[in-house]
Write a protein that holds these residues in place. Structure first.
Motif, mmCIF file in Angstrom:
data_model
loop_
_atom_site.group_PDB
_atom_site.id
_atom_site.type_symbol
_atom_site.label_atom_id
_atom_site.label_comp_id
_atom_site.label_asym_id
_atom_site.label_seq_id
_atom_site.Cartn_x
_atom_site.Cartn_y
_atom_site.Cartn_z
ATOM 1 N N TYR A 1 0.878 -1.337 -0.463
ATOM 2 C CA TYR A 1 -0.044 0.043 -0.021
ATOM 3 C C TYR A 1 1.175 1.341 -0.298
ATOM 4 O O TYR A 1 0.671 2.284 -0.937
ATOM 5 N N GLN A 2 1.580 0.924 0.660
ATOM 6 C CA GLN A 2 2.867 2.138 1.282
ATOM 7 C C GLN A 2 3.818 2.633 -0.254
ATOM 8 O O GLN A 2 4.005 3.970 -0.511
ATOM 9 N N ALA A 3 4.075 1.558 -0.754
ATOM 10 C CA ALA A 3 5.256 1.911 -2.148
ATOM 11 C C ALA A 3 3.737 2.668 -3.891
ATOM 12 O O ALA A 3 3.912 3.000 -4.058
ATOM 13 N N GLY A 4 2.188 1.834 -3.498
ATOM 14 C CA GLY A 4 1.551 2.662 -4.079
ATOM 15 C C GLY A 4 1.185 3.457 -4.574
ATOM 16 O O GLY A 4 1.511 4.389 -5.429
ATOM 17 N N ARG A 5 0.598 4.104 -2.943
ATOM 18 C CA ARG A 5 0.182 5.308 -2.520
ATOM 19 C C ARG A 5 1.188 5.541 -2.894
ATOM 20 O O ARG A 5 0.919 7.445 -3.759
ATOM 21 N N ALA A 6 2.428 6.306 -2.222
ATOM 22 C CA ALA A 6 3.484 6.667 -2.669
ATOM 23 C C ALA A 6 3.709 7.066 -4.152
ATOM 24 O O ALA A 6 4.262 7.962 -4.237
ATOM 25 N N GLN A 7 3.817 6.309 -5.007
ATOM 26 C CA GLN A 7 4.013 6.348 -6.413
ATOM 27 C C GLN A 7 2.682 7.147 -7.211
ATOM 28 O O GLN A 7 3.377 7.760 -7.815
ATOM 29 N N LEU A 8 1.755 6.924 -6.687
ATOM 30 C CA LEU A 8 0.296 8.050 -7.075
ATOM 31 C C LEU A 8 0.758 9.506 -6.936
ATOM 32 O O LEU A 8 0.710 9.770 -7.221
ATOM 33 N N LEU A 9 1.130 9.496 -5.297
ATOM 34 C CA LEU A 9 0.908 10.764 -4.878
ATOM 35 C C LEU A 9 2.389 11.436 -4.998
ATOM 36 O O LEU A 9 2.173 12.558 -6.419
ATOM 37 N N GLY B 1 3.304 11.469 -8.600
ATOM 38 C CA GLY B 1 2.731 11.135 -9.242
ATOM 39 C C GLY B 1 2.159 12.505 -9.712
ATOM 40 O O GLY B 1 2.518 13.601 -11.081
ATOM 41 N N PHE B 2 1.231 12.744 -8.855
ATOM 42 C CA PHE B 2 0.798 14.062 -9.045
ATOM 43 C C PHE B 2 1.701 14.940 -9.122
ATOM 44 O O PHE B 2 1.571 16.436 -9.671
ATOM 45 N N LEU B 3 2.112 14.926 -7.806
ATOM 46 C CA LEU B 3 2.975 16.868 -7.430
ATOM 47 C C LEU B 3 4.384 16.320 -8.785
ATOM 48 O O LEU B 3 4.625 17.630 -8.136
ATOM 49 N N GLY B 4 4.566 15.236 -9.518
ATOM 50 C CA GLY B 4 5.740 15.443 -10.038
ATOM 51 C C GLY B 4 4.735 16.799 -11.323
ATOM 52 O O GLY B 4 5.337 16.722 -12.876
ATOM 53 N N ARG B 5 3.528 17.004 -11.896
ATOM 54 C CA ARG B 5 3.059 17.455 -12.642
ATOM 55 C C ARG B 5 3.107 19.166 -12.202
ATOM 56 O O ARG B 5 3.105 19.188 -11.128
ATOM 57 N N SER B 6 3.124 19.697 -13.386
ATOM 58 C CA SER B 6 3.520 21.037 -13.470
ATOM 59 C C SER B 6 2.503 22.023 -12.496
ATOM 60 O O SER B 6 2.187 22.535 -12.179
ATOM 61 N N ILE C 1 -10.792 26.475 -10.475
ATOM 62 C CA ILE C 1 -10.380 24.682 -9.615
ATOM 63 C C ILE C 1 -8.886 25.565 -9.576
ATOM 64 O O ILE C 1 -8.159 25.135 -8.213
ATOM 65 N N ALA C 2 -8.051 25.545 -10.139
ATOM 66 C CA ALA C 2 -6.534 25.084 -10.544
ATOM 67 C C ALA C 2 -6.159 26.512 -9.362
ATOM 68 O O ALA C 2 -5.404 26.598 -7.983
ATOM 69 N N ALA C 3 -6.518 27.975 -9.392
ATOM 70 C CA ALA C 3 -6.791 29.042 -9.076
ATOM 71 C C ALA C 3 -7.109 28.889 -7.081
ATOM 72 O O ALA C 3 -6.533 28.836 -6.078
ATOM 73 N N LEU C 4 -8.226 27.440 -7.230
ATOM 74 C CA LEU C 4 -8.216 27.840 -5.988
ATOM 75 C C LEU C 4 -7.645 26.387 -4.555
ATOM 76 O O LEU C 4 -8.039 26.896 -4.349
ATOM 77 N N LEU C 5 -7.390 26.206 -5.798
ATOM 78 C CA LEU C 5 -6.993 24.605 -5.055
ATOM 79 C C LEU C 5 -5.592 23.860 -5.371
ATOM 80 O O LEU C 5 -4.704 23.276 -4.533
ATOM 81 N N GLU C 6 -4.710 24.793 -5.878
ATOM 82 C CA GLU C 6 -3.292 23.914 -6.586
ATOM 83 C C GLU C 6 -2.401 24.363 -5.454
ATOM 84 O O GLU C 6 -1.835 23.065 -4.970
ATOM 85 N N GLU C 7 -2.736 25.484 -4.484
ATOM 86 C CA GLU C 7 -1.338 25.907 -3.608
ATOM 87 C C GLU C 7 -1.852 24.670 -3.101
ATOM 88 O O GLU C 7 -0.710 23.930 -2.134
ATOM 89 N N GLN C 8 -3.070 24.810 -2.091
ATOM 90 C CA GLN C 8 -3.339 23.127 -1.114
ATOM 91 C C GLN C 8 -3.190 21.769 -1.410
ATOM 92 O O GLN C 8 -2.398 21.005 -0.768
ATOM 93 N N VAL C 9 -3.211 21.501 -2.507
ATOM 94 C CA VAL C 9 -2.603 20.343 -3.365
ATOM 95 C C VAL C 9 -1.695 19.656 -2.638
ATOM 96 O O VAL C 9 -1.316 18.943 -2.813
ATOM 97 N N SER D 1 0.187 21.558 -0.781
ATOM 98 C CA SER D 1 0.794 21.023 0.905
ATOM 99 C C SER D 1 0.015 19.494 1.200
ATOM 100 O O SER D 1 0.287 18.797 1.561
ATOM 101 N N ASN D 2 -1.384 19.096 0.722
ATOM 102 C CA ASN D 2 -1.586 17.858 1.234
ATOM 103 C C ASN D 2 -0.645 16.999 0.647
ATOM 104 O O ASN D 2 -0.601 15.680 1.315
ATOM 105 N N LEU D 3 -0.363 16.896 -0.585
ATOM 106 C CA LEU D 3 0.321 15.596 -0.991
ATOM 107 C C LEU D 3 2.187 15.366 -0.380
ATOM 108 O O LEU D 3 2.042 14.558 -0.278
ATOM 109 N N VAL D 4 2.461 16.165 -0.727
ATOM 110 C CA VAL D 4 3.719 16.874 0.433
ATOM 111 C C VAL D 4 3.444 15.815 1.882
ATOM 112 O O VAL D 4 4.371 15.543 2.697
ATOM 113 N N TRP D 5 2.358 16.439 2.533
ATOM 114 C CA TRP D 5 2.443 15.813 3.617
ATOM 115 C C TRP D 5 2.253 14.159 4.057
ATOM 116 O O TRP D 5 2.513 13.283 4.997
#
Length: 109
Positions: A65-73, A75-80, A88-96, A98-102
């Motif tokens: 689980y940890q390996a798969g979930r980390a890979q998924l997260l 992947g999202f962090l690797g996107r520009s 939606i980007a203006a509203l949520l991009e900064e928080q996303v 922070s959440n993914l790093v956490w």
């Protein structure tokens, strides 16, 4: 006028596009952003979401689980940019971010 079969086909295609979250414009981009909106939720809500995901996948061993979930997260962090629609980007991009790093840090504890 659009035929019913065309409309059904388009709806199916847009829904299926959420599997890869690759749509970049139009209805597909909007639905993908809605699908990913939880990633940009306030920290407390996002933490509960992560707990819910783990509970849903309780049958998966911790290491897998940890390996798969980390890979998924990662992947999202690797996107520009996570979100494709400007509002939606203006509203949520900064928080996303922070959440993914956490979430990654929690997985690596």
């Amino acid at each position: 006028m659009c035929s019913a079969l065309w409309v059904i086909g388009r709806v199916v295609a847009v829904i299926e596009s959420t599997a890869a979250h690759a749509e970049t414009e139009g209805d597909g981009a909007l639905l993908n952003d809605i699908d990913l909106a939880i990633l940009g939720a306030p920290p407390e809500r996002y933490a509960r979401y992560e707990q819910d995901v783990r509970a849903e996948l309780a049958f998966v061993q911790d290491a897998a689980y940890q390996a798969g979930r980390a890979q998924l997260l990662r992947g999202f962090l690797g996107r520009s940019q996570t979100y494709r629609t400007p509002r939606i980007a203006a509203l949520l991009e900064e928080q996303v971010r922070s959440n993914l790093v956490w979430a990654l840090a929690k997985l690596e504890e």
